[in-house]
Design an enzyme around this catalytic site. Structure first.
Site, PDB file in Angstrom:
ATOM      1  CD  GLU A 190     -11.034 -12.815  15.249  1.00  0.00           C
ATOM      2  OE1 GLU A 190     -11.414 -13.444  14.241  1.00  0.00           O
ATOM      3  OE2 GLU A 190     -11.000 -11.568  15.290  1.00  0.00           O
TER       4      GLU A 190
ATOM      5  CB  THR B  90      -9.106  -2.345   4.210  1.00  0.00           C
ATOM      6  OG1 THR B  90      -8.640  -3.394   5.048  1.00  0.00           O
ATOM      7  CG2 THR B  90     -10.271  -1.631   4.894  1.00  0.00           C
TER       8      THR B  90
HETATM    9  C1  DMJ Z   1     -13.341  -6.329   7.003  1.00  0.00           C
HETATM   10  O1  DMJ Z   1     -14.352  -5.449   7.343  1.00  0.00           O
HETATM   11  C2  DMJ Z   1     -12.119  -5.594   6.488  1.00  0.00           C
HETATM   12  O2  DMJ Z   1     -11.250  -6.496   5.882  1.00  0.00           O
HETATM   13  C3  DMJ Z   1     -11.374  -4.898   7.602  1.00  0.00           C
HETATM   14  O3  DMJ Z   1     -10.181  -4.257   7.170  1.00  0.00           O
HETATM   15  C4  DMJ Z   1     -10.979  -5.971   8.595  1.00  0.00           C
HETATM   16  N1  DMJ Z   1     -12.101  -6.669   9.113  1.00  0.00           N
HETATM   17  C5  DMJ Z   1     -13.078  -7.216   8.197  1.00  0.00           C
HETATM   18  C6  DMJ Z   1     -12.838  -8.639   7.766  1.00  0.00           C
HETATM   19  O4  DMJ Z   1     -12.259  -9.458   8.650  1.00  0.00           O
END
Ligand code: DMJ
Length: 563
Positions: free
Chosen positions: A438, A549
């Site tokens: 992480e 995202t």
């Molecule tokens: C997802 O929900 C999206 O990529 C967000 O921007 C970051 N966290 C998670 C994946 O790790």
């Protein structure tokens, strides 16, 4: 995001923004003329902000206009004609190994979906060890996060039967009339993003109407003195209230949350003809993403950097923690993608991106003793030599942005993108499972490894393979496909269990224990990016789409289209 998560098992028309693309602004003006005053959010919603800070007027201040004109209709056929590539690609000649690898990833998606369907359909995630569903509290009363997140991946992979199963659930069981506290950010990137993308890919009205309905329910979160959506974006889909996560830095708003709405909200306006999502509407209190941009472009930035916490009451930074990983990440991503999505018309976004990247290069990019390039975090001027897994998306983002720079800058940014991606790859190869932790550090003798027990887990996150996909498409260097295949093998070996895929608690253990959680972003992002890595470039071409995202593709607004 944005929010570093703990292991889940444990865990306008009147005031068009100069930044809005011209074609969109014109459409919005026309739409607004046709539709009359902007649609309102949930009745009474603007009075219900906790803390009494709202400057909003009662929702009943102006009576809703009677619909006397033809309703706005988005021209889907015209949109499809504007695309330069077929959405699922042309399927030209390819080598058998690439095809076989792609098919393997498709099989993984089917396995992940089938198990979710069997044991957890309608819940938010699958618990693959205990073979049941998980609901959690991120999405308020909303259900089916995995269904919505999986839709476009199933479609792109031509898993037709499975796509129909998911669609049927949306048609028959996806209930938006729920009560609960939900994250504006998470609902936007997963639900709105997933629904919008699936509508654009298929033209099926149900996805558009659900996205628009849900979008309306998110608007009360913007009802703050500055128009920056409330704190940590909690809302109640039914009552239209908004307030802040208790833990979030004294009720402040998080950069990666309020900075990660722009792509989806512009499309909500594009599809509805309602300018309220994209831009300030006729009431000052109905502020939306255009206003966020204005607040951010005006506020003073320490050394050109954007801190992660902003007060929605005063519009000032609350503390000086800067990160391209959790809490900051997708804000930067949405700047460059807003410019791309506007067909390169949104020059304000491009400038903000360029300036931010310059400050990041100057203050945060470092090289370790062992020669690895990384992006450190910044706490009031002191560097924390750590990179989160979340920050690994930046290799792909910087490579994408570099395509639109010239000369030295282009070359420098491509090198930076490749170096960061390589560092993230190192964080994978230096573990026993070949999956990355992480967070990994570059201090006290460590080089791209986790030093704290609490940072050793891997929850099926996509950011590293996301960067492999962009770097592959933009350079065609075979190493990116090799690295992606390493991840596929590691996932199969350590994360595949009898009933789905699970995160692991320690990437440095050869016999890691599982966290019993198949995250929805594994289907939305990790498997989609891996699949695209082994596809021809015309599948979801970067000329036609930007990925939100959560890896949901949203179309670029081709302003030169004669469609
Ligand atoms: C997802 O929900 C999206 O990529 C967000 O921007 C970051 N966290 C998670 C994946 O790790």
């Amino acid at each position: 995001t944005d929010l570093p998560r703990s292991p889940p098992a444990a865990a306008e028309p009147r005031h068009a923004s100069p930044a809005a693309p011209r074609r969109l602004r014109e459409k919005l003006r026309t739409a607004a003329r046709m539709a009359g005053p902007p649609a309102r959010t949930a009745p009474g919603s603007r009075q219900q902000v906790q803390g009494g800070e709202s400057r909003a007027q009662p929702a009943s201040a102006s009576p809703p206009a009677r619909e006397t004109r033809a309703p706005f209709r988005f021209d889907y056929e015209r949109f499809r004609r504007s695309l330069r590539h077929p959405v699922r690609g042309g399927r030209s000649g390819e080598d058998p190994e690439t095809r076989a690898r792609r098919m393997k990833i498709k099989e993984m998606m089917k396995f992940a979906w089938d198990n979710y369907k069997q044991y957890a359909l309608g819940k938010n995630e699958l618990r693959p060890l205990t073979k049941n569903g998980h609901i959690g509290n991120m999405f308020g009363g909303l259900r089916g996060a995995t269904v919505i997140d999986a839709l476009d991946t199933l479609y792109i992979m031509e898993l037709e039967e499975e796509f129909q199963e998911a669609k049927q659930w949306v048609e028959k069981s996806f209930d938006l009339n729920v009560n609960g506290e939900a994250s504006l950010f998470e609902v936007n990137i997963r639900y709105i993003g997933g629904l919008l993308a699936t509508y654009y890919l298929t033209g099926e009205e149900v996805f558009k109407s659900k996205a628009l309905e849900l979008g309306e329910k998110l608007l009360p979160a913007f009802n703050t003195p500055t128009g920056i959506p409330r704190g940590s974006s909690l809302f109640s889909p039914c009552s239209g209230m908004s307030w802040s996560w208790g833990w979030a830095s004294a009720g402040s708003s998080i950069l990666a949350e309020f900075g990660t709405l722009h792509l989806e909200f512009l499309h909500l306006s594009e599809l509805s003809g309602n300018p309220v999502f994209a831009e300030k509407a006729s009431e000052p209190s109905l502020a939306s993403v255009g206003n966020i941009r204005r607040v951010l472009s005006r506020v003073e930035k320490p050394q050109g950097l954007y801190p992660n916490f902003l007060s929605p009451v005063t519009g000032s930074w609350v503390q000086h923690h800067v990160s391209i990983g959790g809490l900051g990440d997708s804000f930067y991503e949405y700047l460059i993608k807003s410019w791309l999505m506007s067909d390169k018309k949104d020059s304000e976004a491009k400038k903000m991106y360029d300036d931010a990247l310059e400050a990041i290069e100057k203050h945060l990019v470092k090289k370790s003793a062992g020669g690895l390039t990384y992006i450190a975090e910044w706490r009031g001027g002191i560097l924390d030599h750590k990179m989160g897994h979340l920050a690994c998306f930046s290799g792909g983002m910087i490579a994408l942005g570099a395509q639109h720079s010239t000369g030295d800058r282009r070359q420098r940014h491509m090198e930076l993108a490749a170096e960061i991606t390589s560092t993230c790859h190192e964080s994978y190869t230096r573990s026993d499972t070949k999956l990355g932790p992480e967070a990994f550090r570059f201090d006290a003798g460590s080089e791209a490894t986790a030093t704290r027990l609490s940072e050793r887990y891997y929850i099926l996150r996509p950011e590293v393979v996301e960067s492999y996909m962009y770097l592959w498409r933009l350079t065609h260097q075979p190493k990116y496909r090799h690295w992606g295949w390493e991840v596929v093998q590691a996932l199969e070996k350590h994360c595949r269990v009898e009933a789905g895929f699970s995160g692991i608690r320690d990437v440095y253990s050869t016999t890691p224990s599982h966290d019993n959680m198949q995250q929805s972003f594994f289907l939305a992002e990790t498997l989609k990016y891996l699949y695209l890595l082994f596809c021809e470039d015309d599948v979801l071409s970067l000329e036609d789409w930007v990925f939100n995202t959560e890896a949901h593709p949203l179309p670029i607004n081709h302003t030169d289209s004669k469609a």
